[in-house]
Motif scaffolding. Structure first.
Motif, short mmCIF file in Angstrom:
data_model
loop_
_atom_site.label_atom_id
_atom_site.label_comp_id
_atom_site.label_asym_id
_atom_site.label_seq_id
_atom_site.Cartn_x
_atom_site.Cartn_y
_atom_site.Cartn_z
N GLN A 178 3.34 -13.76 -8.43
CA GLN A 178 3.79 -14.32 -9.71
C GLN A 178 3.07 -15.64 -9.87
O GLN A 178 3.38 -16.60 -9.17
CB GLN A 178 5.30 -14.52 -9.68
N THR A 179 2.11 -15.67 -10.75
CA THR A 179 1.15 -16.77 -10.90
C THR A 179 0.55 -17.05 -9.53
O THR A 179 -0.13 -16.20 -8.98
CB THR A 179 1.80 -18.02 -11.51
N ASN A 180 0.79 -18.21 -8.96
CA ASN A 180 0.16 -18.53 -7.67
C ASN A 180 1.16 -18.42 -6.51
O ASN A 180 0.90 -18.94 -5.42
CB ASN A 180 -0.44 -19.92 -7.71
N LYS A 181 2.25 -17.72 -6.72
CA LYS A 181 3.25 -17.56 -5.67
C LYS A 181 3.31 -16.11 -5.21
O LYS A 181 3.19 -15.20 -6.01
CB LYS A 181 4.64 -17.99 -6.18
N PHE A 182 3.50 -15.96 -3.91
CA PHE A 182 3.64 -14.64 -3.32
C PHE A 182 5.04 -14.48 -2.77
O PHE A 182 5.60 -15.40 -2.16
CB PHE A 182 2.63 -14.44 -2.20
N TYR A 183 5.60 -13.32 -2.97
CA TYR A 183 6.92 -12.98 -2.45
C TYR A 183 6.78 -11.71 -1.61
O TYR A 183 5.96 -10.84 -1.93
CB TYR A 183 7.92 -12.77 -3.58
N TRP A 184 7.59 -11.62 -0.57
CA TRP A 184 7.45 -10.51 0.37
C TRP A 184 8.75 -9.74 0.54
O TRP A 184 9.84 -10.34 0.60
CB TRP A 184 7.01 -11.04 1.74
N GLY A 185 8.62 -8.44 0.65
CA GLY A 185 9.74 -7.61 1.03
C GLY A 185 9.74 -7.43 2.54
O GLY A 185 8.81 -7.85 3.23
N GLN A 186 10.78 -6.80 3.05
CA GLN A 186 10.82 -6.56 4.49
C GLN A 186 9.80 -5.48 4.85
O GLN A 186 9.52 -4.60 4.06
CB GLN A 186 12.23 -6.15 4.95
N GLY A 187 9.25 -5.57 6.02
CA GLY A 187 8.28 -4.57 6.44
C GLY A 187 8.96 -3.26 6.78
O GLY A 187 10.12 -3.21 7.18
N THR A 188 8.21 -2.19 6.62
CA THR A 188 8.72 -0.88 6.98
C THR A 188 7.68 -0.19 7.87
O THR A 188 6.49 -0.21 7.59
CB THR A 188 9.03 -0.04 5.72
N GLN A 189 8.16 0.41 8.93
CA GLN A 189 7.26 1.02 9.91
C GLN A 189 6.84 2.41 9.45
O GLN A 189 7.68 3.24 9.07
CB GLN A 189 7.94 1.13 11.27
N VAL A 190 5.55 2.65 9.52
CA VAL A 190 4.99 3.98 9.29
C VAL A 190 4.29 4.39 10.58
O VAL A 190 3.40 3.68 11.06
CB VAL A 190 4.00 4.00 8.12
N THR A 191 4.72 5.49 11.14
CA THR A 191 4.13 5.99 12.38
C THR A 191 3.62 7.41 12.15
O THR A 191 4.38 8.28 11.71
CB THR A 191 5.15 6.00 13.52
N VAL A 192 2.34 7.59 12.42
CA VAL A 192 1.72 8.91 12.25
C VAL A 192 1.37 9.42 13.64
O VAL A 192 0.50 8.88 14.31
CB VAL A 192 0.47 8.84 11.37
N SER A 193 2.08 10.43 14.06
CA SER A 193 1.90 10.93 15.41
C SER A 193 2.38 12.36 15.50
O SER A 193 3.32 12.77 14.82
CB SER A 193 2.69 10.06 16.40
N SER A 194 1.72 13.11 16.38
CA SER A 194 2.16 14.47 16.61
C SER A 194 3.11 14.53 17.80
O SER A 194 3.60 15.59 18.16
CB SER A 194 0.94 15.38 16.86
#
Length: 114
Positions: free
Chosen positions: A98-114
Protein backbone atom coordinates in the motif's frame (compact mmCIF):
# COMPACT_ATOMS: atom_id res chain seq x y z
CA UNK A 1 -4.00 -3.81 6.72
CA UNK A 2 -4.39 -7.33 8.00
CA UNK A 3 -3.89 -10.38 5.83
CA UNK A 4 -5.29 -13.83 6.48
CA UNK A 5 -3.61 -16.59 4.54
CA UNK A 6 -4.89 -20.12 4.11
CA UNK A 7 -4.19 -23.20 2.07
CA UNK A 8 -0.95 -25.08 1.79
CA UNK A 9 -0.18 -28.53 3.06
CA UNK A 10 1.38 -31.72 1.81
CA UNK A 11 1.00 -32.77 -1.81
CA UNK A 12 2.66 -35.31 -4.06
CA UNK A 13 4.83 -34.24 -6.98
CA UNK A 14 2.68 -33.26 -9.92
CA UNK A 15 -0.17 -32.28 -7.64
CA UNK A 16 -1.90 -28.96 -7.08
CA UNK A 17 -2.65 -26.63 -4.21
CA UNK A 18 -4.35 -23.28 -3.88
CA UNK A 19 -3.33 -20.58 -1.46
CA UNK A 20 -5.64 -17.76 -0.44
CA UNK A 21 -4.86 -14.40 1.10
CA UNK A 22 -7.70 -12.20 2.31
CA UNK A 23 -7.12 -8.52 3.04
CA UNK A 24 -8.96 -6.47 5.63
CA UNK A 25 -9.24 -3.56 3.20
CA UNK A 26 -10.59 -3.17 -0.31
CA UNK A 27 -8.37 -3.73 -3.29
CA UNK A 28 -8.78 -0.12 -4.31
CA UNK A 29 -6.49 0.87 -1.46
CA UNK A 30 -3.83 -1.73 -2.29
CA UNK A 31 -1.25 -1.37 -5.03
CA UNK A 32 -0.32 -5.03 -5.22
CA UNK A 33 -0.80 -8.34 -3.45
CA UNK A 34 1.21 -11.45 -3.90
CA UNK A 35 3.36 -14.19 -2.50
CA UNK A 36 6.94 -14.76 -1.45
CA UNK A 37 8.38 -18.10 -0.49
CA UNK A 38 11.41 -19.24 1.43
CA UNK A 39 12.83 -22.71 1.52
CA UNK A 40 15.30 -23.86 4.17
CA UNK A 41 18.77 -22.62 3.39
CA UNK A 42 17.58 -20.52 0.45
CA UNK A 43 16.91 -16.84 -0.06
CA UNK A 44 13.40 -15.52 -0.04
CA UNK A 45 11.92 -15.51 -3.51
CA UNK A 46 9.17 -13.36 -4.95
CA UNK A 47 6.79 -15.88 -6.49
CA UNK A 48 3.95 -13.88 -8.01
CA UNK A 49 1.82 -10.81 -7.55
CA UNK A 50 -1.19 -9.03 -8.96
CA UNK A 51 -1.45 -5.26 -9.12
CA UNK A 52 -4.41 -2.94 -8.75
CA UNK A 53 -4.27 -2.54 -12.51
CA UNK A 54 -4.69 -6.30 -12.88
CA UNK A 55 -1.17 -6.84 -14.15
CA UNK A 56 0.66 -9.89 -12.93
CA UNK A 57 4.20 -11.02 -12.32
CA UNK A 58 5.61 -14.51 -12.04
CA UNK A 59 9.03 -15.76 -11.12
CA UNK A 60 10.63 -17.72 -13.95
CA UNK A 61 10.64 -20.79 -11.75
CA UNK A 62 6.81 -20.86 -11.60
CA UNK A 63 5.75 -19.49 -14.98
CA UNK A 64 3.28 -21.75 -16.69
CA UNK A 65 2.53 -23.62 -13.48
CA UNK A 66 1.27 -21.01 -11.03
CA UNK A 67 -1.57 -18.56 -11.53
CA UNK A 68 -2.35 -15.56 -9.36
CA UNK A 69 -5.90 -14.26 -9.42
CA UNK A 70 -8.08 -11.98 -7.37
CA UNK A 71 -11.65 -11.75 -6.15
CA UNK A 72 -12.29 -8.07 -5.60
CA UNK A 73 -15.58 -8.66 -3.81
CA UNK A 74 -13.76 -10.73 -1.21
CA UNK A 75 -10.53 -8.71 -1.24
CA UNK A 76 -8.79 -12.01 -1.71
CA UNK A 77 -5.88 -13.08 -3.85
CA UNK A 78 -5.36 -16.69 -4.83
CA UNK A 79 -2.29 -18.57 -5.90
CA UNK A 80 -3.16 -21.67 -7.86
CA UNK A 81 -0.14 -23.95 -7.95
CA UNK A 82 -0.09 -26.81 -10.44
CA UNK A 83 2.52 -29.37 -11.45
CA UNK A 84 4.22 -28.97 -8.11
CA UNK A 85 7.73 -30.31 -7.64
CA UNK A 86 9.84 -30.84 -4.53
CA UNK A 87 11.62 -27.59 -5.40
CA UNK A 88 8.38 -25.76 -4.61
CA UNK A 89 8.59 -26.85 -1.00
CA UNK A 90 8.78 -23.71 1.11
CA UNK A 91 6.97 -21.44 3.50
CA UNK A 92 4.74 -19.18 1.41
CA UNK A 93 3.91 -15.73 2.73
CA UNK A 94 1.39 -13.36 1.25
CA UNK A 95 1.92 -9.63 1.25
CA UNK A 96 0.13 -6.45 0.36
CA UNK A 97 1.76 -3.25 -0.80
CA UNK A 98 0.00 0.00 0.00
CA UNK A 99 1.97 2.93 -1.39
CA UNK A 100 5.39 2.43 0.21
CA UNK A 101 4.24 0.12 3.02
CA UNK A 102 4.29 -3.64 3.04
CA UNK A 103 2.01 -5.82 5.13
CA UNK A 104 2.44 -9.54 5.70
CA UNK A 105 0.18 -12.45 6.37
CA UNK A 106 1.24 -15.51 8.31
CA UNK A 107 3.33 -18.00 6.40
CA UNK A 108 1.88 -21.27 5.25
CA UNK A 109 3.92 -24.40 4.65
CA UNK A 110 3.80 -26.10 1.28
CA UNK A 111 5.51 -29.48 1.15
CA UNK A 112 5.82 -31.43 -2.08
CA UNK A 113 6.88 -34.97 -1.40
CA UNK A 114 6.02 -38.51 -2.30
Amino acid sequence: VQLQASGGGLVQPGGSLRLSCAASVTFSSINAMGWYRQAPGKQRELVAFSTSRATTYYADSVKGRFTVSRDSAKSTVYLQMNSLTPDDTAVYSCYAQQTNKFYWGQGTQVTVSS
